[in-house]
Scaffold this active site. Structure first.
Site, mmCIF file in Angstrom:
data_model
loop_
_atom_site.group_PDB
_atom_site.id
_atom_site.type_symbol
_atom_site.label_atom_id
_atom_site.label_comp_id
_atom_site.label_asym_id
_atom_site.label_seq_id
_atom_site.Cartn_x
_atom_site.Cartn_y
_atom_site.Cartn_z
ATOM 1 N N GLY A 115 0.857 -1.189 0.000
ATOM 2 C CA GLY A 115 0.000 0.000 0.000
ATOM 3 C C GLY A 115 0.888 1.231 0.000
ATOM 4 O O GLY A 115 2.081 1.143 0.316
ATOM 5 N N CYS A 174 5.413 -6.004 1.417
ATOM 6 C CA CYS A 174 5.744 -4.575 1.345
ATOM 7 C C CYS A 174 5.123 -3.823 2.529
ATOM 8 O O CYS A 174 5.543 -3.993 3.657
ATOM 9 C CB CYS A 174 5.321 -4.022 -0.013
ATOM 10 S SG CYS A 174 6.055 -2.417 -0.355
ATOM 11 N N TYR A 175 4.071 -3.008 2.317
ATOM 12 C CA TYR A 175 3.435 -2.321 3.450
ATOM 13 C C TYR A 175 2.971 -3.351 4.491
ATOM 14 O O TYR A 175 3.096 -3.142 5.695
ATOM 15 C CB TYR A 175 2.251 -1.484 2.950
ATOM 16 C CG TYR A 175 1.447 -0.824 4.056
ATOM 17 C CD1 TYR A 175 1.918 0.321 4.690
ATOM 18 C CD2 TYR A 175 0.222 -1.358 4.465
ATOM 19 C CE1 TYR A 175 1.182 0.926 5.708
ATOM 20 C CE2 TYR A 175 -0.515 -0.760 5.477
ATOM 21 C CZ TYR A 175 -0.032 0.380 6.093
ATOM 22 O OH TYR A 175 -0.760 0.971 7.105
ATOM 23 N N HIS A 204 7.904 -7.544 -3.825
ATOM 24 C CA HIS A 204 6.601 -7.987 -4.334
ATOM 25 C C HIS A 204 6.727 -9.334 -5.058
ATOM 26 O O HIS A 204 7.093 -9.359 -6.228
ATOM 27 C CB HIS A 204 6.039 -6.943 -5.307
ATOM 28 C CG HIS A 204 5.584 -5.699 -4.610
ATOM 29 N ND1 HIS A 204 4.282 -5.497 -4.226
ATOM 30 C CD2 HIS A 204 6.277 -4.619 -4.192
ATOM 31 C CE1 HIS A 204 4.183 -4.328 -3.610
ATOM 32 N NE2 HIS A 204 5.385 -3.770 -3.577
ATOM 33 N N GLU A 228 4.414 -11.009 -6.183
ATOM 34 C CA GLU A 228 3.314 -11.178 -7.138
ATOM 35 C C GLU A 228 3.612 -10.610 -8.521
ATOM 36 O O GLU A 228 2.891 -10.919 -9.467
ATOM 37 C CB GLU A 228 2.021 -10.548 -6.573
ATOM 38 C CG GLU A 228 2.009 -9.014 -6.485
ATOM 39 C CD GLU A 228 2.686 -8.448 -5.239
ATOM 40 O OE1 GLU A 228 3.502 -9.164 -4.622
ATOM 41 O OE2 GLU A 228 2.429 -7.273 -4.906
ATOM 42 N N ASP A 251 -13.440 -8.579 -23.500
ATOM 43 C CA ASP A 251 -14.134 -8.388 -22.218
ATOM 44 C C ASP A 251 -15.645 -8.274 -22.418
ATOM 45 O O ASP A 251 -16.423 -8.998 -21.798
ATOM 46 C CB ASP A 251 -13.644 -7.120 -21.499
ATOM 47 C CG ASP A 251 -12.152 -7.124 -21.268
ATOM 48 O OD1 ASP A 251 -11.554 -8.216 -21.325
ATOM 49 O OD2 ASP A 251 -11.583 -6.048 -21.023
ATOM 50 N N LYS A 264 -7.166 -9.861 -17.456
ATOM 51 C CA LYS A 264 -7.353 -10.126 -18.874
ATOM 52 C C LYS A 264 -7.095 -11.591 -19.247
ATOM 53 O O LYS A 264 -7.884 -12.202 -19.956
ATOM 54 C CB LYS A 264 -6.396 -9.214 -19.649
ATOM 55 C CG LYS A 264 -6.608 -9.213 -21.113
ATOM 56 C CD LYS A 264 -7.992 -8.717 -21.437
ATOM 57 C CE LYS A 264 -7.975 -7.489 -22.241
ATOM 58 N NZ LYS A 264 -9.214 -6.753 -22.212
#
Ligand code: XMP
Length: 509
Positions: A54, A81-82, A169, A171, A227, A365
């Site tokens: 964050g 992280c945060y 991170h 991710e 989409d 996506k």
């Protein structure tokens, strides 16, 4: 079904954590940071919790904090992280604002301490950082198992209390072995069974749509992209003839788009209506240069058109194909910053009569592409490059005029055609042209010219959250450049955009 819960402290990548966990085959659910421990405890099959990154500092008053009782649910917790700084500060560690921060890729050094989180990781692996504050002391009693040049506590672990933290991170794809860390946490430490597939979501999505819309009439804004086509299939399955698909021709579409929509959807059970609104969009954009103003005008004009069509049809629900990355960048989650107003999110006026339903709102996506195939969206649409809702308007820097739309449309077609010819179209996320609001001197046919440059942007990405410029062969770039300057009289120079995201975004506005 086993699950991992994620508390979203407002990081740009919070939702991506969920995405990665789902990729491991474990269902992940994102909660707002304020969620109560009771609500978390009610989730069936929950095996562990992740505190996301964050933008705040734990030292700021009002920075987001979790319900303390979540810490006592007996579930393993991983802070990223945060989240890493938060766990450190909550459990007796020390967090400092170093002033400089650490951004981008850096080497992770393993300390050699026994580690469940980093088990199986190779030495000298790259990790991706994006932080201002750092942890100097980990929570009391925990082990430091990894560090980087700027972060003495890059990773801490406490198996007894089930507390884990990583400053980087895992991710994002720039962290080499991030998936292994998330797997070690979710599957090995938390014991979640990896047995989930995104396609399992389809029956639930159909059921949810049926439940939300009931027997009301709905329209869907179809753009021809994956989409909205997928959303249309799902909602059509749910409410059948009560759904009408509406394609609004904004005058800002790619070459041949309107025709391909007519060809591609006329046989569908979607009762396609094509509405030509190009004059309305282009008139309202006259004299407007600011990107956010353009987006807001376009969002409002779309809604005006949809509202009129809905009134004619007696519909009161508008289905949109909004996906997760559109929402996060529009600042639609509680603690996130607005990067840009996506036309189908931040560009929507506060007051409108239509209720909006977005069946794909939590998906990325590539997850949508997998679901699209499952629900029978044609391959050509599944693999079509993404095209933003505000269309060519945000690829024209400065004022949008009919002439400038024509230039950028033509240049973009050249880019797409050349990528197809070179067999590269499916290898990249998207390729397009941007018209710049400056002029430069050139020489054409022995004469001086003073004309606009066009920038070519070709990017590779997995999920739109981060991206790299594509290392397209020079011959292909040269071919693109030559054809653009040969065919478009107003352009005498072509440049290639070599920026990644971050710090740039894919689109220029
Ligand atoms: P950026 O420029 O934010 O783009 O890096 C990420 C992806 O999102 C698309 N994009 C949009 N799509 N409405 C959309 O439906 C929008 O307002 C919008 N803005 C950007 C962009 O084309 C890229 O694929």
């Amino acid at each position: 079904m086993d699950k991992i819960g994620i508390l979203d402290f407002g990081g740009q990548y919070s939702h991506l954590i969920g995405r990665r966990i789902r990729d491991l085959g474990v269902f992940a659910r994102v909660f707002p940071a304020e969620v109560s421990a009771e609500e978390v405890a009610r989730v069936e099959g929950l095996k562990g919790v992740i505190f996301s990154g964050g933008a705040a500092s734990v030292h700021e008053g009002g920075s987001p904090k979790p319900d303390r009782d979540i810490l006592d649910l007996g579930l393993p917790i991983l802070g990223i992280c945060y989240g890493h700084q938060l766990l450190s500060s909550l459990f007796g560690g020390e967090v400092v604002s170093s002033g400089t921060g650490e951004y981008g890729t850096t080497g992770l050094e393993l300390t050699g301490e026994k580690s469940s989180l980093l088990d199986g990781m190779e030495e000298d692996t790259d990790v991706w950082m994006n932080h201002k504050d750092s942890v100097l002391e980990p929570p009391a009693g925990s082990r430091v198992t990894g560090r980087t040049e700027e972060s003495p506590v890059g990773v801490f672990e406490d198996d007894a209390r089930g507390l884990y933290g990583v400053q980087f991170h895992p991710e994002v794809t720039h962290t080499d072995q991030g998936d292994r860390i998330l797997h070690n946490f979710a599957v090995r430490t938390c014991g979640a069974e990896p047995s989930w597939d995104p396609r399992d979501l389809v029956p639930q999505m159909v059921e949810d749509a049926r439940h939300e819309i009931g027997d009301r009439r709905a329209i869907i804004g179809l753009s021809g992209g994956v989409d909205s086509s997928t959303a249309a299939k799902i909602v059509s399955e749910a409410i059948g003839k009560n759904l009408t698909a509406v394609y609004v021709d904004t005058g800002l579409m790619r070459e041949g788009e309107t025709q391909s929509i007519r060809d591609g959807f006329q046989d569908e059970d979607l009762r396609l209506q094509v509405v030509d609104e190009s004059d309305r969009f282009l008139d309202r954009l006259e004299g407007v240069e600011d990107p956010e103003t353009k987006r807001k005008i376009i969002g409002k004009t779309f809604i005006d058109s949809f509202t009129e069509v809905a009134e004619d049809l007696g519909a009161d629900v508008l289905i949109q194909g909004t996906i997760y990355s559109d929402r996060i960048e529009s600042g639609a989650t509680t603690h996130s910053d607005t990067i840009k107003s996506h036309h189908n999110v931040g560009g929507i006026p506060e007051e409108m009569d239509l209720e909006i339903y977005e069946p794909l709102r939590d998906l990325y996506k590539d997850e949508v592409r997998r679901i699209a195939r499952e629900v029978g969206v044609p391959d050509k649409i599944v693999h079509r490059h993404v095209f933003p809702g505000p269309g060519l308007a945000i690829r024209i820097i400065g004022e949008v005029t009919r002439k400038r739309v024509e230039i950028v449309r033509h240049a973009s077609k050249v880019v797409e055609d050349k990528l197809r010819e070179a067999g590269l179209y499916r290898n990249v996320w998207m390729g397009f042209a941007v018209l710049l609001p400056i002029k430069s001197v050139g020489v054409q046919g022995d004469l001086r010219s003073y004309k606009s440059p066009v920038a070519i942007r070709i990017v590779e990405s997995e999920d739109a959250m981060t991206a790299n410029f594509s290392r397209i062969p020079y011959e292909v770039l040269e071919d693109i450049s030559t054809q653009i300057t040969n065919e478009i009289g107003e352009v005498n120079r072509v440049v290639y955009d070599i920026s990644n995201k971050p710090p740039a975004t894919m689109e220029w506005e």
